[in-house]
Scaffold this motif. Structure first.
Motif, PDB file in Angstrom:
ATOM      1  N   LEU B 157       0.739  -1.079   0.063  1.00 54.20           N
ATOM      2  CA  LEU B 157       0.002  -0.015  -0.105  1.00 54.20           C
ATOM      3  C   LEU B 157       0.937   1.335  -0.017  1.00 54.20           C
ATOM      4  O   LEU B 157       0.784   2.354  -0.679  1.00 54.20           O
ATOM      5  CB  LEU B 157      -0.907   0.025   1.174  1.00 54.20           C
ATOM      6  CG  LEU B 157      -2.110  -0.860   1.012  1.00 54.20           C
ATOM      7  CD1 LEU B 157      -2.954  -1.039   2.580  1.00 54.20           C
ATOM      8  CD2 LEU B 157      -2.926  -0.420   0.060  1.00 54.20           C
ATOM      9  N   LEU B 158       2.004   1.322   0.932  1.00 49.86           N
ATOM     10  CA  LEU B 158       2.924   2.329   0.727  1.00 49.86           C
ATOM     11  C   LEU B 158       3.357   2.338  -0.552  1.00 49.86           C
ATOM     12  O   LEU B 158       3.652   3.548  -0.742  1.00 49.86           O
ATOM     13  CB  LEU B 158       4.072   2.284   1.899  1.00 49.86           C
ATOM     14  CG  LEU B 158       3.443   2.247   3.321  1.00 49.86           C
ATOM     15  CD1 LEU B 158       4.461   2.050   4.495  1.00 49.86           C
ATOM     16  CD2 LEU B 158       2.620   3.368   3.720  1.00 49.86           C
ATOM     17  N   PHE B 159       4.038   1.472  -1.136  1.00 47.24           N
ATOM     18  CA  PHE B 159       4.630   1.415  -2.356  1.00 47.24           C
ATOM     19  C   PHE B 159       3.579   2.335  -3.479  1.00 47.24           C
ATOM     20  O   PHE B 159       3.999   3.115  -4.151  1.00 47.24           O
ATOM     21  CB  PHE B 159       4.796   0.231  -2.854  1.00 47.24           C
ATOM     22  CG  PHE B 159       5.518   0.181  -4.256  1.00 47.24           C
ATOM     23  CD1 PHE B 159       6.776   0.389  -4.620  1.00 47.24           C
ATOM     24  CD2 PHE B 159       4.673  -0.443  -5.320  1.00 47.24           C
ATOM     25  CE1 PHE B 159       7.128   0.456  -6.107  1.00 47.24           C
ATOM     26  CE2 PHE B 159       5.049  -0.411  -6.753  1.00 47.24           C
ATOM     27  CZ  PHE B 159       6.422  -0.104  -6.810  1.00 47.24           C
ATOM     28  N   MET B 160       2.264   1.582  -3.340  1.00 45.71           N
ATOM     29  CA  MET B 160       1.163   2.474  -4.277  1.00 45.71           C
ATOM     30  C   MET B 160       1.071   3.666  -4.228  1.00 45.71           C
ATOM     31  O   MET B 160       0.603   4.509  -4.826  1.00 45.71           O
ATOM     32  CB  MET B 160       0.082   1.809  -4.150  1.00 45.71           C
ATOM     33  CG  MET B 160      -0.136   0.127  -4.607  1.00 45.71           C
ATOM     34  SD  MET B 160      -1.644  -0.389  -4.135  1.00 45.71           S
ATOM     35  CE  MET B 160      -2.091  -1.572  -5.351  1.00 45.71           C
ATOM     36  N   ALA B 161       1.431   4.182  -2.708  1.00 45.96           N
ATOM     37  CA  ALA B 161       1.003   5.638  -2.249  1.00 45.96           C
ATOM     38  C   ALA B 161       2.137   6.363  -2.451  1.00 45.96           C
ATOM     39  O   ALA B 161       2.046   7.814  -2.886  1.00 45.96           O
ATOM     40  CB  ALA B 161       0.400   5.775  -0.840  1.00 45.96           C
ATOM     41  N   ILE B 162       3.430   5.917  -2.534  1.00 49.01           N
ATOM     42  CA  ILE B 162       4.587   7.069  -2.210  1.00 49.01           C
ATOM     43  C   ILE B 162       4.595   7.950  -3.519  1.00 49.01           C
ATOM     44  O   ILE B 162       5.142   8.949  -3.270  1.00 49.01           O
ATOM     45  CB  ILE B 162       5.736   6.074  -1.899  1.00 49.01           C
ATOM     46  CG1 ILE B 162       7.076   7.217  -1.274  1.00 49.01           C
ATOM     47  CG2 ILE B 162       6.256   5.531  -3.210  1.00 49.01           C
ATOM     48  CD1 ILE B 162       7.897   6.350  -0.475  1.00 49.01           C
ATOM     49  N   ALA B 163       4.229   7.323  -4.867  1.00 50.73           N
ATOM     50  CA  ALA B 163       4.408   8.142  -5.692  1.00 50.73           C
ATOM     51  C   ALA B 163       3.699   9.414  -6.089  1.00 50.73           C
ATOM     52  O   ALA B 163       3.913  10.427  -6.346  1.00 50.73           O
ATOM     53  CB  ALA B 163       3.989   7.240  -7.094  1.00 50.73           C
ATOM     54  N   SER B 164       2.683   9.363  -5.197  1.00 54.41           N
ATOM     55  CA  SER B 164       1.548  10.573  -5.150  1.00 54.41           C
ATOM     56  C   SER B 164       1.691  11.423  -4.026  1.00 54.41           C
ATOM     57  O   SER B 164       1.218  12.440  -3.986  1.00 54.41           O
ATOM     58  CB  SER B 164       0.232   9.977  -5.050  1.00 54.41           C
ATOM     59  OG  SER B 164      -0.116   8.605  -5.692  1.00 54.41           O
ATOM     60  N   ALA B 165       3.010  11.125  -3.327  1.00 49.72           N
ATOM     61  CA  ALA B 165       3.185  11.850  -2.009  1.00 49.72           C
ATOM     62  C   ALA B 165       4.183  13.157  -2.462  1.00 49.72           C
ATOM     63  O   ALA B 165       5.101  12.917  -3.001  1.00 49.72           O
ATOM     64  CB  ALA B 165       3.757  11.088  -0.962  1.00 49.72           C
ATOM     65  N   ASP B 166       3.924  14.234  -1.708  1.00 52.76           N
ATOM     66  CA  ASP B 166       4.765  15.414  -1.860  1.00 52.76           C
ATOM     67  C   ASP B 166       5.267  15.739  -0.572  1.00 52.76           C
ATOM     68  O   ASP B 166       4.511  16.315   0.190  1.00 52.76           O
ATOM     69  CB  ASP B 166       3.872  16.590  -2.695  1.00 52.76           C
ATOM     70  CG  ASP B 166       4.986  17.609  -2.701  1.00 52.76           C
ATOM     71  OD1 ASP B 166       6.054  17.723  -2.469  1.00 52.76           O
ATOM     72  OD2 ASP B 166       4.164  18.940  -2.902  1.00 52.76           O
ATOM     73  N   PHE B 167       6.568  15.354  -0.309  1.00 50.86           N
ATOM     74  CA  PHE B 167       6.926  15.455   0.841  1.00 50.86           C
ATOM     75  C   PHE B 167       7.255  16.854   1.298  1.00 50.86           C
ATOM     76  O   PHE B 167       7.515  17.007   2.457  1.00 50.86           O
ATOM     77  CB  PHE B 167       8.141  14.514   1.140  1.00 50.86           C
ATOM     78  CG  PHE B 167       7.706  13.046   1.119  1.00 50.86           C
ATOM     79  CD1 PHE B 167       7.158  12.545   2.163  1.00 50.86           C
ATOM     80  CD2 PHE B 167       8.203  12.224   0.035  1.00 50.86           C
ATOM     81  CE1 PHE B 167       6.811  11.097   2.004  1.00 50.86           C
ATOM     82  CE2 PHE B 167       7.810  10.991  -0.004  1.00 50.86           C
ATOM     83  CZ  PHE B 167       7.081  10.559   0.921  1.00 50.86           C
ATOM     84  N   THR B 168       7.329  17.725   0.379  1.00 52.01           N
ATOM     85  CA  THR B 168       7.746  19.075   0.856  1.00 52.01           C
ATOM     86  C   THR B 168       6.513  19.744   1.527  1.00 52.01           C
ATOM     87  O   THR B 168       6.772  20.704   2.211  1.00 52.01           O
ATOM     88  CB  THR B 168       7.856  19.865  -0.438  1.00 52.01           C
ATOM     89  OG1 THR B 168       6.784  19.964  -1.304  1.00 52.01           O
ATOM     90  CG2 THR B 168       9.026  19.542  -1.375  1.00 52.01           C
ATOM     91  N   SER B 169       5.424  19.231   1.527  1.00 55.61           N
ATOM     92  CA  SER B 169       4.223  19.718   2.455  1.00 55.61           C
ATOM     93  C   SER B 169       4.457  19.387   3.798  1.00 55.61           C
ATOM     94  O   SER B 169       3.723  19.872   4.353  1.00 55.61           O
ATOM     95  CB  SER B 169       3.015  19.079   2.059  1.00 55.61           C
ATOM     96  OG  SER B 169       3.155  17.795   2.103  1.00 55.61           O
ATOM     97  N   LEU B 170       5.556  18.521   4.150  1.00 52.45           N
ATOM     98  CA  LEU B 170       5.787  18.534   5.503  1.00 52.45           C
ATOM     99  C   LEU B 170       6.778  19.561   6.227  1.00 52.45           C
ATOM    100  O   LEU B 170       7.043  19.550   7.351  1.00 52.45           O
ATOM    101  CB  LEU B 170       6.586  17.228   5.803  1.00 52.45           C
ATOM    102  CG  LEU B 170       5.594  15.787   5.704  1.00 52.45           C
ATOM    103  CD1 LEU B 170       6.477  14.787   5.600  1.00 52.45           C
ATOM    104  CD2 LEU B 170       4.593  15.658   6.759  1.00 52.45           C
ATOM    105  N   LEU B 171       7.216  20.509   5.106  1.00 54.90           N
ATOM    106  CA  LEU B 171       8.166  21.444   5.552  1.00 54.90           C
ATOM    107  C   LEU B 171       7.499  22.733   5.382  1.00 54.90           C
ATOM    108  O   LEU B 171       6.515  23.075   5.034  1.00 54.90           O
ATOM    109  CB  LEU B 171       9.201  21.509   4.335  1.00 54.90           C
ATOM    110  CG  LEU B 171       9.903  20.371   4.034  1.00 54.90           C
ATOM    111  CD1 LEU B 171      10.918  20.381   3.010  1.00 54.90           C
ATOM    112  CD2 LEU B 171      10.992  19.875   5.537  1.00 54.90           C
ATOM    113  N   PRO B 172       7.889  23.777   6.212  1.00 53.91           N
ATOM    114  CA  PRO B 172       9.074  23.740   7.388  1.00 53.91           C
ATOM    115  C   PRO B 172       8.735  22.957   8.505  1.00 53.91           C
ATOM    116  O   PRO B 172       7.600  23.188   8.920  1.00 53.91           O
ATOM    117  CB  PRO B 172       9.395  25.173   7.463  1.00 53.91           C
ATOM    118  CG  PRO B 172       8.019  25.760   7.345  1.00 53.91           C
ATOM    119  CD  PRO B 172       7.248  25.161   6.219  1.00 53.91           C
ATOM    120  N   VAL B 173       9.490  22.387   8.778  1.00 51.38           N
ATOM    121  CA  VAL B 173       9.381  21.631  10.273  1.00 51.38           C
ATOM    122  C   VAL B 173       9.334  22.623  11.512  1.00 51.38           C
ATOM    123  O   VAL B 173      10.053  23.684  11.483  1.00 51.38           O
ATOM    124  CB  VAL B 173      10.681  20.743  10.578  1.00 51.38           C
ATOM    125  CG1 VAL B 173      10.522  20.029  11.889  1.00 51.38           C
ATOM    126  CG2 VAL B 173      10.469  19.628   9.568  1.00 51.38           C
ATOM    127  N   GLY B 174       8.493  22.424  12.303  1.00 52.13           N
ATOM    128  CA  GLY B 174       8.215  23.443  13.467  1.00 52.13           C
ATOM    129  C   GLY B 174       7.311  24.896  13.188  1.00 52.13           C
ATOM    130  O   GLY B 174       7.381  25.427  14.075  1.00 52.13           O
TER     131      GLY B 174
END
Lengths: 478, 364
Positions: B157-174
């Motif tokens: 499931l994670l493999f199927m999902a990872i391509a759609s994820a935009d990890f920059t939305s987790l930034l900026p931290v804090g």
């Protein structure tokens, strides 16, 4: 009268009283010095030719004084023993041996001349192998013991005989390899067998019911096989075998579910092929059980599960059907079960007609008449074929398939998942003679996983399976 | 060691696969609601706290092969031990409540096109009443089966999902205020209360070499999987993550191949649901085992019926009001979890450290 007397006629009268049946025959003859002898035997299960050749002929030619000990020495038959109790002699006669009574003697000789009509040793229908031995067990216990002995020529192969069944007096042999089988398992099986009090044991399946710890379980709790090479292999892993006179099916305990996914052929082909075959069997079984249920659940409760193209095809095939998806699937599965049941019992020459009726009349006509959809028939056919990839589990799995269908039709996919969890939890706590039924998967036995679904090379399996072996653990010295 | 004991491997599987599996539905959106893009930090706090408690109990398990009952009995006597076990039984049943209510609405969402009747969920209690009456070794075997189920479903499931994820939305931290992060952390305390499970595993685990290392790493593995899942979840849904409950059922839906294959991701979600069932029954089993010890009786079937019956009653009463139940438990009753999942284990640790080791055979 409990023991024999010196009077031959009295003894014969007593035998006539104990064994009044017409097929109990008396063969009278004289020794060289004129002493009267009578062999009591049952027609058809005692070898009359051997009785004449090995008993009457040498004694008739003996000119000396025919004392009991002299007679015993002069017999040419190899399997003889003395007995004077009438009840024991009666059992021997019923078992097919001849009893030799001598005038003036209080003892008799039991002559091992048993012969039963035995069918030829052929390949059994359920354990067919493309490569590997083809000999299967027959209905005769002695032959089966011999077949096993020829494969395990070790003094540690032990047979323990007992008689079960008040009326049938069926001979049963417990067989195991001393040191390799767990002693407590052997003791436990002996204890269970000795406790059986039943009228008749017509087949080994009668005994398997008594061997089961959970009498009402849907799952079998002892292994079955029809080939001596398979039983020998199981015993070499540490299992205890049970052979029953009159049955070509041997039992073995402890039983693990995984052993039904293994075929004798897996050990004669490359491990890659064997592993592939085992995965195919497991996958087929999953398909056989879950496919009809998921089809119904998807139609009734969660259409998204199916791709749009397939959904449209199914939609067009079920349009106008008078039955609900679950009822349609249930009736189709029921028809399959009926056809299977009929094809097993039906004379072979009617089989072709049955196939035509099943395929054309029931299948095609039902679709054309709008009672069933082609998709349902396709799914049931696939499920039916897949189920037979693991023939030893057909009995329980066909019922589980029905239960899954029921769960899917009433609760949907969640019902299927719940029922699966329920069955798994049931199996987690199920054991066969201290071995968990789901081993080596639950609990995980790392070493035994090398010959479970995945099959490693034989040289990588130097030790016997942990869950069934006794003291002797090594099967291959490296 | 009693016959009910589980192996070190099985405990590892429980820590690695049972602990994260019930945190994949509603927890991510709750975290996103309070902590926004800092949901990983908000998740990390209770996970570290739980990790500390679990490490302490694992250490205790290694040091002293005594059950909790024996520890309490030794210090305070048999009656106190029985009372404590009764309280624990109530706690375990209570701790199962929210996950079960969550599971109910989760399966209603993922397995049905339209809202089904409440009756659909009731068969769960047939299963749980049966499973809860089984001993710990059945839990261990469920964990053995759970391992391949988990590894076959969630990574795919994670493999199927990872391509759609935009990890920059987790930034900026804090970026999120610490108060909100903390609120996010406290709001998921009920989901991170499995540390208390180990109280009843004390003295019931067959210790192996490197026990502490193996079990601790298993917990870390489970926690990491959860953090990766949260990261992917937020990477996909970003600011709308608050509205995306039942995260695990949704993360893979944008996978391209699903257009032609159909929602095959549901098959993996169903497999994961099977594992969730196993994990959900653990607190119920522990509750039954606690009652068994408390009343020194073998009537586990009766205890199981009582525990499951009580939970069933609450589920029926709150069938239409999960948000209220969730708010009450996570908003007002979270100190209960702090006490049972953190404070009591720490107290046990303190008592045990002061005492000399003693070996004894007994059951839960």
């Amino acid at each position: 009268m409990e023991v024999l007397s010196k009077n031959l006629q009295e003894n014969l009268d007593e035998f006539k009283r104990l064994l009044p049946a017409e097929d109990v025959l008396n063969f009278e003859f004289l020794t060289g010095d004129g002493t009267k002898c009578v062999a009591v035997f049952i027609d058809g299960i005692t070898d009359k030719a051997l009785l004449g050749e090995l008993v009457a002929k040498p004694l008739g030619m003996y000119e000396g004084k025919a004392t009991f000990d002299e007679i015993k020495k002069r017999l040419a038959s190899p399997e003889n023993k003395e007995e004077n109790k009438l009840s024991a002699l009666q059992e021997e006669v019923l078992d097919g041996n001849a009893v030799l009574l001598v005038d003036g003697c209080e003892r008799a000789l039991v002559l091992g001349l048993k012969t039963v009509p035995v069918r030829a040793i052929t390949e059994p229908p359920t354990d067919i192998a493309i490569k590997g031995p083809r000999a299967g067990f027959v209905e005769d216990l002695k032959t089966n013991m011999a077949l096993l002995r020829t494969r395990l020529k070790t003094p540690d192969l032990l047979f323990e005989s007992l008689t079960l069944g008040k009326q049938s007096a069926t001979n049963v042999a417990l067989c195991y390899i001393k040191g390799i089988a767990k002693e407590d398992v052997v003791d436990e099986v002996q204890r269970v067998l000795n406790k059986i009090e039943v009228d008749g044991v017509c087949d080994s399946s009668y005994i398997s019911l008594f061997l089961a710890k959970r009498r009402h379980s849907l799952f079998k709790q002892s292994g079955t096989c029809e080939k001596p090479d398979i039983l020998a292999a199981k015993m070499l892993e540490g299992r205890v075998g049970i052979l029953v006179d009159g049955s070509p099916i041997a039992l073995s305990v402890p039983y693990l579910i995984v052993e039904d996914f293994q075929s004798s052929e897996d050990y004669f082909v490359s491990p890659y092929r064997a592993t592939f075959s085992r995965f195919i069997r497991a996958l087929s079984l999953i398909l056989a059980i879950y496919l009809p249920a998921f089809y119904v659940a998807a139609q009734l409760f969660k259409l998204q599960l199916l791709p749009i193209g397939l959904l449209l095809t199914i939609a067009s095939s079920i349009q106008g059907l008078p039955l609900s998806p679950s009822m349609e699937m249930f009736l189709t599965l029921l028809a399959l079960e009926v056809i299977t049941e009929a094809s097993v019992r039906m004379p072979k020459y009617v089989g072709t007609a049955l196939s035509v009726v099943a395929a054309l009349v029931l299948g095609d006509t039902a679709v054309n008449a709008g009672f069933l959809s082609t998709t349902a028939i396709l799914i049931v056919a696939l499920s039916g074929i897949c189920l037979y990839t693991v023939p030893n589990l057909v009995e329980s799995n066909s019922l589980i398939r029905m239960l899954m269908l029921l769960a899917a039709g009433s609760v949907g996919t969640y019902g299927i998942i719940l029922l699966t969890a329920f069955i798994l939890y049931y199996l987690f706590s199920a054991e066969s003679y201290s071995s968990p039924l789901l081993a080596p998967f639950a609990p995980v036995v790392k070493r035994d996983l090398k010959d479970a679904l995945v099959k490693f090379n034989t040289e990588q399996l130097p030790r016997r399976p942990v869950v069934v072996r006794g003291e002797n653990q090594t099967r291959l010295k490296q | 060691m009693n016959s009910n004991a589980i192996s070190t491997r099985q405990l590892c599987f429980i820590l690695a696969f049972f602990l994260p599996v019930n945190k994949l539905a509603i927890l991510p959106s709750v975290l996103a609601k309070y902590a926004g893009n800092d949901l990983l930090i908000a998740a990390l706090l209770p996970l570290v706290l739980q990790g500390g408690v679990i490490f302490g109990l694992l250490w205790l398990m290694q040091k002293r092969e005594q059950t909790l009952f024996e520890l309490i009995e030794e210090k305070f006597g048999n009656t106190v031990a029985r009372v404590c076990y009764f309280i624990l039984a109530v706690y375990f049943a209570f701790s199962a409540l929210l996950p079960l209510a969550e599971h109910k609405i989760y399966i209603e969402y993922i397995m049905y096109d339209s809202l089904p009747s409440l009756l659909i969920f009731l068969p769960f209690f047939f299963f749980s009443a049966y499973a809860a009456a089984k001993g710990l070794n059945s839990t261990g075997r469920a964990a053995d089966v759970g391992m391949p189920l988990f590894l076959f479903s969630l990574p795919i499931l994670l493999f199927m999902a990872i391509a759609s994820a935009d990890f920059t939305s987790l930034l900026p931290v804090g970026r999120t205020p610490f108060g909100d992060i903390l609120q996010g952390s406290t709001s998921i305390l009920s989901w991170c209360s499995e540390g208390a499970w180990l109280l009843l595993f004390l003295g019931n685990v067959k210790l192996e070499r490197r026990f502490l290392l193996k079990t601790s790493l298993s917990y870390v593995f489970g926690a990491l999987i959860l953090l990766v899942f949260l990261a992917i979840f937020y990477g996909i849904f970003s600011t709308v993550a608050i509205n995306e409950s039942f995260a695990v059922a949704k993360i893979a839906r944008y996978y391209n191949a699903l257009k032609t294959l159909g929602r095959v991701d549901y098959l993996f979600i169903y497999i994961l649901s099977l594992l969730q069932l196993f994990a959900l029954t653990v607190p119920l089993q522990l509750s039954v085992q606690s009652l068994k010890k408390c009343f020194n009786s073998d009537m586990v079937s009766l205890f199981s019926l009582i525990v499951n019956g009580a939970i069933l009653a609450v589920i029926i009463l709150t069938a239409q009001s999960f948000p209220v139940l969730e708010r009450v438990i996570n908003g007002y009753l979270f100190p209960v979890f702090l006490v049972f999942a953190n404070l009591i284990p720490l107290l046990c640790l303190l008592f045990a450290i002061k005492k000399k080791p003693k070996r004894k055979d007994s059951s839960v």
